[in-house]
Design a protein around this motif. Structure first.
Motif, PDB file in Angstrom:
ATOM      1  N   PHE A  34       0.757  -1.109   0.014  1.00 11.98           N
ATOM      2  CA  PHE A  34       0.055  -0.035  -0.032  1.00 11.98           C
ATOM      3  C   PHE A  34       0.953   1.206   0.033  1.00 11.98           C
ATOM      4  CE2 PHE A  34      -3.775  -2.705   1.090  1.00 11.98           C
ATOM      5  CZ  PHE A  34      -3.297  -3.431   1.941  1.00 11.98           C
ATOM      6  N   TYR A  36       0.858   5.641   0.402  1.00 13.29           N
ATOM      7  CA  TYR A  36       0.036   6.652   1.077  1.00 13.29           C
ATOM      8  C   TYR A  36       0.919   7.921   0.880  1.00 13.29           C
ATOM      9  CZ  TYR A  36      -2.980   3.105   3.629  1.00 13.29           C
ATOM     10  OH  TYR A  36      -3.870   2.438   3.967  1.00 13.29           O
ATOM     11  N   GLN A  38       1.271  11.456   3.088  1.00 10.91           N
ATOM     12  CA  GLN A  38       1.064  11.979   4.268  1.00 10.91           C
ATOM     13  C   GLN A  38       1.412  13.626   4.371  1.00 10.91           C
ATOM     14  OE1 GLN A  38       2.615  10.652   7.765  1.00 10.91           O
ATOM     15  NE2 GLN A  38       0.807  11.332   9.124  1.00 10.91           N
ATOM     16  N   GLY A  41       1.331  16.972   9.789  1.00 11.22           N
ATOM     17  CA  GLY A  41       0.215  17.300  10.758  1.00 11.22           C
ATOM     18  C   GLY A  41      -0.991  16.572  10.513  1.00 11.22           C
ATOM     19  N   LYS A  42      -1.125  15.602   9.398  1.00 17.93           N
ATOM     20  CA  LYS A  42      -2.197  15.163   8.956  1.00 17.93           C
ATOM     21  C   LYS A  42      -2.158  13.616   8.848  1.00 17.93           C
ATOM     22  CE  LYS A  42      -4.132  19.184   7.869  1.00 17.93           C
ATOM     23  NZ  LYS A  42      -5.268  19.592   8.713  1.00 17.93           N
ATOM     24  N   GLY A  43      -3.350  12.928   8.871  1.00 16.91           N
ATOM     25  CA  GLY A  43      -3.407  11.391   8.626  1.00 16.91           C
ATOM     26  C   GLY A  43      -2.897  10.839   7.333  1.00 16.91           C
ATOM     27  N   PRO A  44      -2.319   9.944   7.059  1.00 15.65           N
ATOM     28  CA  PRO A  44      -2.102   9.221   5.774  1.00 15.65           C
ATOM     29  C   PRO A  44      -3.263   9.285   4.944  1.00 15.65           C
ATOM     30  CG  PRO A  44      -0.965   8.103   7.385  1.00 15.65           C
ATOM     31  CD  PRO A  44      -1.832   8.877   8.043  1.00 15.65           C
ATOM     32  N   PHE A  46      -4.843   7.514   1.214  1.00 15.37           N
ATOM     33  CA  PHE A  46      -4.373   6.261   0.803  1.00 15.37           C
ATOM     34  C   PHE A  46      -4.132   6.648  -0.961  1.00 15.37           C
ATOM     35  CE2 PHE A  46      -4.629   2.082  -0.924  1.00 15.37           C
ATOM     36  CZ  PHE A  46      -5.416   2.087  -2.034  1.00 15.37           C
ATOM     37  N   LEU A  87       4.525   7.261   2.218  1.00 12.37           N
ATOM     38  CA  LEU A  87       4.736   5.872   3.022  1.00 12.37           C
ATOM     39  C   LEU A  87       4.240   4.801   2.354  1.00 12.37           C
ATOM     40  CD1 LEU A  87       2.795   7.299   6.228  1.00 12.37           C
ATOM     41  CD2 LEU A  87       5.226   7.109   5.863  1.00 12.37           C
ATOM     42  N   PHE A 102       4.612  -0.748   8.223  1.00 10.56           N
ATOM     43  CA  PHE A 102       5.081   0.545   7.575  1.00 10.56           C
ATOM     44  C   PHE A 102       6.432   0.825   7.513  1.00 10.56           C
ATOM     45  CE2 PHE A 102       1.124   3.070   6.775  1.00 10.56           C
ATOM     46  CZ  PHE A 102       0.183   2.309   7.355  1.00 10.56           C
ATOM     47  N   GLY A 103       6.737   1.496   6.241  1.00 10.94           N
ATOM     48  CA  GLY A 103       8.293   1.906   6.312  1.00 10.94           C
ATOM     49  C   GLY A 103       8.208   3.443   6.833  1.00 10.94           C
ATOM     50  N   PRO A 104       9.588   3.883   6.994  1.00 19.82           N
ATOM     51  CA  PRO A 104       9.631   5.126   7.675  1.00 19.82           C
ATOM     52  C   PRO A 104       9.309   6.312   6.828  1.00 19.82           C
ATOM     53  CG  PRO A 104      11.644   4.455   7.051  1.00 19.82           C
ATOM     54  CD  PRO A 104      10.867   3.200   6.691  1.00 19.82           C
TER      55      PRO A 104
END
Lengths: 112, 112
Positions: A34, A36, A38, A41-44, A46, A87, A102-104
Motif C-alpha cells: 500500500f 500513502y 501524508q 500534521g495530517k493522517g495518511p 491512501f 509511506l 509501515f516503512g519510515p
C-alpha cells in the motif's frame, strides 16, 4: 520478521523533474503493498494497493509498480503540491491480515 | 461515501492525567477499526484493533487501552498518562482485513 525500508529518506526536486521513490520489503508472503501520502500534521491519505508482481497503478502524476522485492512510486513532472511524505506498507499473508508493516517514509519536496 | 472523524486534533495533558481520544466512522457498517501511533522518523505502530463491538486486540504492551462501545466508535484511553505517551495518534478503518486502511486526521498528544 517482516520489514519495510524506503529510500531515499528525503528528496528535493525541481518542478517538472521526474523521479522515483523506492520501497523494499521482506515478508514471508505478500498479500498486499500500500502507498500513502501524508501531509505534515495530517493522517495518511491512501493512494494505491498492489497485490502481485508486475502490477501497476496510476493516478495523475503518480505511478506505482511492484516486483517480488520492492515497489517504486514514479512521479512524473511533479508540482509543488506533490510535496509530502510518502509511506509504503506491506501486509503479509500469514498475520491474519490485521497489521500493516509501515516503512519510515520518503519526504518529498518539490520546488517551484 | 465513508468518512472518519477523530478528535481532538491537538491535546496537551499533564503527567498522571487521564486520556480519552475518540474516533467515529460514517457510511459503513461493521468496519475493522485501528489505533496507530506515529513517532517522528519512524513507521506507524499498530496499538489496537477491533473487528467488532467489544472485541479489542492489543499489539503492544503499554499504558493505553481501547474500547469499542458502538459499531462505528473506537476510543483510546489511559488512566494515567506518562511522558512517553506523547505522540501522534491515528485512527483508521478497513472494510475487512484484506483491504486498504483509511486514516483520520490524527491527534497530536503532548504530555507535560
Amino acid at each position: 520478521e517482516d520489514q519495510v525500508t524506503q529510500s531515499p529518506e528525503a528528496l528535493r526536486l525541481q518542478e517538472g523533474e521526474s523521479s522515483s521513490l523506492n520501497c523494499s520489503y521482506t515478508v514471508s508472503g505478500l498479500r498486499g503493498l500500500f502507498w500513502y501520502r501524508q501531509d505534515p500534521g495530517k493522517g495518511p491519505e491512501f493512494l494505491f494497493t498492489l497485490y502481485s508482481a508486475g502490477e501497476e497503478k496510476e493516478k495523475e502524476r503518480l505511478k506505482a509498480t511492484l516486483t517480488k522485492k520492492e515497489s517504486f512510486l514514479h512521479i512524473t513532472a511533479p508540482k509543488p503540491e506533490d510535496s509530502a511524505t510518502y509511506l509504503c506498507a506491506v501486509q503479509a499473508k500469514d498475520n491474519y491480515g490485521q497489521n500493516f508493516v509501515f516503512g519510515p517514509g520518503t519526504r518529498l519536496s518539490v520546488l517551484p | 461515501s465513508q468518512t472518519i472523524h477523530q478528535w481532538p486534533a491537538t491535546l496537551v495533558q499533564p503527567v498522571g492525567s487521564p486520556l480519552s481520544l475518540e474516533c467515529t466512522v460514517e457510511g459503513t457498517s461493521n468496519p475493522n477499526l485501528y489505533w496507530y501511533r506515529q513517532a517522528a522518523g519512524r513507521g506507524l505502530q499498530l496499538l489496537f484493533y477491533s473487528v467488532g463491538i467489544g472485541q479489542i486486540s492489543s499489539e503492544v504492551p503499554q499504558n493505553l487501552s481501547a474500547s469499542r462501545p458502538q459499531d462505528r466508535q473506537f476510543i483510546l484511553s489511559s488512566k494515567k498518562l506518562l511522558l512517553s505517551d506523547s505522540g501522534f495518534y491515528l485512527c483508521a478503518w478497513r472494510r475487512d482485513r484484506w483491504t486498504e486502511a483509511f486514516f483520520g486526521q490524527g491527534t497530536r498528544l503532548t504530555v507535560v
